[in-house]
Every structure is written in C-alpha cells, then in structure tokens.
Design an enzyme around this catalytic site. Structure first.
Site, PDB file in Angstrom:
ATOM      1  N   CYS A  85       0.854  -1.193   0.000  1.00 20.76           N
ATOM      2  CA  CYS A  85       0.000   0.000   0.000  1.00 20.76           C
ATOM      3  C   CYS A  85       0.887   1.239   0.000  1.00 20.76           C
ATOM      4  O   CYS A  85       1.610   1.496   0.973  1.00 20.76           O
ATOM      5  CB  CYS A  85      -0.915   0.007   1.218  1.00 20.76           C
ATOM      6  SG  CYS A  85      -1.927   1.505   1.340  1.00 20.76           S
ATOM      7  N   CYS A  95      -1.662   7.347   5.283  1.00 23.52           N
ATOM      8  CA  CYS A  95      -2.761   6.678   5.980  1.00 23.52           C
ATOM      9  C   CYS A  95      -2.184   5.501   6.737  1.00 23.52           C
ATOM     10  O   CYS A  95      -1.549   4.629   6.130  1.00 23.52           O
ATOM     11  CB  CYS A  95      -3.832   6.204   4.995  1.00 23.52           C
ATOM     12  SG  CYS A  95      -5.159   5.234   5.788  1.00 23.52           S
ATOM     13  N   CYS A 119      -4.657   0.999   8.690  1.00 27.00           N
ATOM     14  CA  CYS A 119      -4.347  -0.434   8.769  1.00 27.00           C
ATOM     15  C   CYS A 119      -3.065  -0.587   9.580  1.00 27.00           C
ATOM     16  O   CYS A 119      -1.973  -0.759   9.033  1.00 27.00           O
ATOM     17  CB  CYS A 119      -4.194  -1.029   7.377  1.00 27.00           C
ATOM     18  SG  CYS A 119      -5.695  -0.965   6.389  1.00 27.00           S
ATOM     19  N   CYS A 177      -7.303   3.162  -2.654  1.00 26.98           N
ATOM     20  CA  CYS A 177      -7.100   2.301  -1.476  1.00 26.98           C
ATOM     21  C   CYS A 177      -7.230   0.830  -1.872  1.00 26.98           C
ATOM     22  O   CYS A 177      -8.262   0.416  -2.426  1.00 26.98           O
ATOM     23  CB  CYS A 177      -8.119   2.641  -0.401  1.00 26.98           C
ATOM     24  SG  CYS A 177      -8.084   1.519   1.022  1.00 26.98           S
ATOM     25  N   TYR A 183     -31.434  -8.084  17.053  1.00 24.40           N
ATOM     26  CA  TYR A 183     -30.583  -7.158  16.283  1.00 24.40           C
ATOM     27  C   TYR A 183     -30.425  -7.746  14.868  1.00 24.40           C
ATOM     28  O   TYR A 183     -29.328  -7.801  14.322  1.00 24.40           O
ATOM     29  CB  TYR A 183     -29.211  -6.975  16.918  1.00 24.40           C
ATOM     30  CG  TYR A 183     -29.208  -6.673  18.394  1.00 24.40           C
ATOM     31  CD1 TYR A 183     -29.292  -5.355  18.862  1.00 24.40           C
ATOM     32  CD2 TYR A 183     -29.114  -7.696  19.330  1.00 24.40           C
ATOM     33  CE1 TYR A 183     -29.272  -5.075  20.215  1.00 24.40           C
ATOM     34  CE2 TYR A 183     -29.101  -7.422  20.690  1.00 24.40           C
ATOM     35  CZ  TYR A 183     -29.181  -6.112  21.126  1.00 24.40           C
ATOM     36  OH  TYR A 183     -29.160  -5.845  22.472  1.00 24.40           O
ATOM     37  N   GLU A 238     -35.711  -6.131  15.115  1.00 22.67           N
ATOM     38  CA  GLU A 238     -34.756  -5.060  14.815  1.00 22.67           C
ATOM     39  C   GLU A 238     -35.456  -3.730  15.040  1.00 22.67           C
ATOM     40  O   GLU A 238     -36.653  -3.587  14.744  1.00 22.67           O
ATOM     41  CB  GLU A 238     -34.282  -5.184  13.363  1.00 22.67           C
ATOM     42  CG  GLU A 238     -33.578  -3.981  12.766  1.00 22.67           C
ATOM     43  CD  GLU A 238     -32.262  -3.657  13.451  1.00 22.67           C
ATOM     44  OE1 GLU A 238     -32.009  -2.461  13.686  1.00 22.67           O
ATOM     45  OE2 GLU A 238     -31.498  -4.590  13.749  1.00 22.67           O
ATOM     46  N   ASN A 269     -26.600 -10.311  17.532  1.00 27.04           N
ATOM     47  CA  ASN A 269     -25.529  -9.687  16.736  1.00 27.04           C
ATOM     48  C   ASN A 269     -25.563  -8.186  17.008  1.00 27.04           C
ATOM     49  O   ASN A 269     -25.964  -7.398  16.151  1.00 27.04           O
ATOM     50  CB  ASN A 269     -25.742  -9.990  15.249  1.00 27.04           C
ATOM     51  CG  ASN A 269     -24.645  -9.404  14.376  1.00 27.04           C
ATOM     52  OD1 ASN A 269     -23.505  -9.270  14.806  1.00 27.04           O
ATOM     53  ND2 ASN A 269     -24.993  -9.040  13.156  1.00 27.04           N
ATOM     54  N   CYS A 290     -18.472  -8.020  17.475  1.00 22.89           N
ATOM     55  CA  CYS A 290     -17.334  -7.322  16.862  1.00 22.89           C
ATOM     56  C   CYS A 290     -16.437  -6.693  17.918  1.00 22.89           C
ATOM     57  O   CYS A 290     -15.544  -5.911  17.586  1.00 22.89           O
ATOM     58  CB  CYS A 290     -17.820  -6.261  15.875  1.00 22.89           C
ATOM     59  SG  CYS A 290     -18.812  -4.955  16.631  1.00 22.89           S
TER      60      CYS A 290
END
Length: 373
Positions: A9, A17, A20, A90, A241, A262, A306, A332
């Site tokens: 990259c 940037c 990452c 990107c 969710y 939801e 979730n 997550c």
C-alpha cells in the site's frame, strides 16, 4: 508460516494513511495474534481455526470524507488539521468501488459541490459513501449539510451513467459534529435498494441498512452460524438485532419457527421482502431487542444476537433468567462480549470461531455458541 508483508500500500508506506495499523505484519501472524488475544479475553471453550479474509480488495463499502476544493476535491480521510488525504486507490476496496472514483470526482466538480471544511465549518459535501454488491452493482449516498445542492446534483447525475448504480441518495446532516448521517434521506435515482447475494440469499440493503463491510467473511460467518444451528436443530429461533435478516433467513427451515427483531423499520421491511421472495418461514418485527419476551412456553429454543460494539447490556441478564436453551453470539468487540458472558454464567460457552472481518487491524469478529448448563 510465511513472513511477507500482508499487502502493498503506497499510502501506508508514505505515512499518508496508517489506519491499517498491522499492514506491515505478515498476515498469518496477524491471524495468530488475533486468535490468541480473543482466547485470552474470553472463557475457555473449543476453538475452530480462524476464518481468514482476502488481504486486499475485500471492503464492500467506502466512506470517503470529501475535502479540498470544488475543482480539486480529495476523497478519502481527514488529517488531524482537517485537511483531506486522498485515498481513491485504497487497495482494501472492492474493484468496482475503485473504478467508480473518477466518476464521483466528476460529479463533485460538475454539480459544484463545495467540500465541507471542518476547521471553518463551511461547505456542503461531507462524505461520499459507496457500497458494492457481489454482483458488481453499486449504491451511492452523498452526505450533505443541506438540501441546497439537490437540484444541481439531479441535473448532473448523468456523469454517473457509466456506473452500475441501483441507488443514489442524499443524506442531510446539518450538524457541526462527528455524526456520519442525519435523519433525512432523499432518494435521487434508482430503486433505493442494493441486492447483496450472500450464500444464495438476496439480502436487500436500503441506504440506512447495516451490513458487514467484508462480504466474503460475512458469508462465512452466516454459514458457520447456520451449521451450528442445524447441529442443535431447534424448533424455534429468534434473531435479535437482526438487521436485514441475514442470520434468520439463513436459519429458516421447514418446520422451524424463525423470527427476527430489529429497531429499524427500514431493515425489517427489507427482511420481510426477502423472506417473501424466498418463501422462507420467517417473520420479522420492529422492536427493541432488550424488551422481547423470553419467558414461558413461547420462549425460543435458540437465540441469535448480533449487537453493536457496546454489546447486549441488560439483555444478558434477561437471557440468564430466561428459558432459552442455546445462544449464538456474534460480536465485533471481544471486550463487551466478555462482559456479557460474565453476566450469563448459566449459559456456558462451548465453542467459538474468529472471523477476520477487518484485516490489518486489531478488530475481531467472534462467533460463540452458548448452551444452558
């Protein structure tokens, strides 16, 4: 084990940037460290091997902050001083997104959309958000300060004619704060729906819909959850969710009662439409996941959750007290997952799997199966 850099990259190498943050770490080492960190954060359980991602070209959504000038806009991120850093090439984005960037710049110039300048709080166009489907179709959202430029945008939409767009909308966000979108969405062109075909299921995304940003890994997550659900073979499944119905529609089987809840009506409408198209035995309702009835004879045998990064909060205590026998928790955020698991001691984690939804970062998506002790 390989030792090469995960992905080349030019933006990362030039220090333009560094989002990452693990890009200079070999990808197999990234996976190993991610797995070790997740295992250390959560109670003991059986772990499947982590599911890897493509190292590049995997992001189906580009949220491009717009800066610079009308005649020389930057599409990418903002530096600390509010100036723009252009990231149109990107390597994380799916190719249809990269290919569309010149046309997006052309629209900014043709419609004279003044980029929003954060330090001075002036300007009109804040973000361009472009989503790509597995079929190569696109949906575009323009986040604007006001409706002032809508007539010009409509007049110059022809500059996008070469793009496979199914939806173009404008979101009006007048506030001077770090909030991505406002309450009003204006459809400018197309149907307002992007079809995301995942494992043969055509999920429908409308402009405000949430969907995982890594389609191939999301598909693997759904397949794994479906396999664990089928192993348990519950008579009833409740997807909390549920978004546009991904887990529920994958779990639907003849003779199995499947429902999804939801808070966003737009997502529920989309889930219902997909269920009708598939002929799936699944019902969906608008509601707060934390207030769903989990008691008595009508309690589901298996619940899928979730939630957002903050976790399920008070729902964890309700699940602990409920008659639910089994839970699949897709998270997550391992930290909030760990807190929620501690609130549900009677629901024992039996197996888990890490899905690398966000390569080259420390973020982890984790699927855990819990069963009543």
């Amino acid at each position: 084990m390989t030792t090469s850099v995960a992905l080349a990259c030019a933006y990362f190498d030039a220090w333009r940037c560094r989002s990452c943050s693990l890009l200079d770490v070999a990808y197999d080492l990234q996976l190993a460290e991610q797995q070790a960190g997740v295992e250390a954060a959560l109670p003991p359980m059986a772990w499947d091997v982590p599911h890897a991602s493509p190292v590049g070209g995997f992001r189906n959504k580009a949220k491009m902050a717009v800066a610079g000038t009308v005649d020389a806009p930057t599409l990418g991120i903002l530096a600390a001083d509010g100036s723009g850093i252009d990231l149109r090439a990107c390597p994380l984005h799916e190719q249809p997104i990269v290919d569309a960037m010149p046309a997006l710049e052309a629209l900014v110039r043709a419609a004279r959309l003044t980029p929003y300048d954060v330090p001075s709080r002036r300007g009109e166009l804040k973000h361009l958000i472009l989503t790509s489907s597995p079929d190569g179709e696109l949906a575009l959202r323009l986040v604007l300060r006001s409706s002032e430029s809508l007539p010009r945008i409509r007049k110059h939409l022809a500059v996008l004619d070469g793009l496979p767009l199914t939806s173009v909308s404008a979101n009006l966000q007048p506030e001077h704060k770090a909030v991505l979108e406002g309450d009003e969405e204006v459809l400018l062109a197309g149907s307002g729906v992007l079809r995301m075909r995942v494992n043969g299921i055509g999920l429908r995304l409308r402009p405000r819909s949430f969907f995982q940003t890594n389609t191939s890994v999301a598909a693997a997550l759904y397949r794994q959850a479906t396999a664990w659900i089928d192993d348990a073979d519950p008579a009833s499944v409740l997807d909390l969710y549920c978004g546009v119905g991904g887990f529920a529609l994958h779990a639907a089987r003849p003779g199995r009662r499947v429902a999804g809840v939801e808070v966003t009506a737009e997502a529920i409408d989309a889930a219902r439409e997909t269920a009708a198209e598939l002929g799936a035995d699944a019902v969906f309702a608008v509601g707060d996941a934390t207030g769903v009835d989990l008691e008595g004879a009508e309690a589901p045998e298996l619940v899928v959750v979730n939630p957002p990064r903050r976790g399920i909060g008070e729902l964890a205590a309700r699940l602990e007290r409920s008659a639910v026998r089994r839970v699949l928790y897709s998270s997550c955020n391992p930290a909030s997952l760990a807190r929620d698991l501690a609130t549900m001691p009677s629901l024992r984690p039996v197996r888990g799997r890490v899905f690398d939804m966000f390569p080259h970062t420390a973020h982890a998506e984790v699927l855990v199966e819990l069963e009543r002790a």
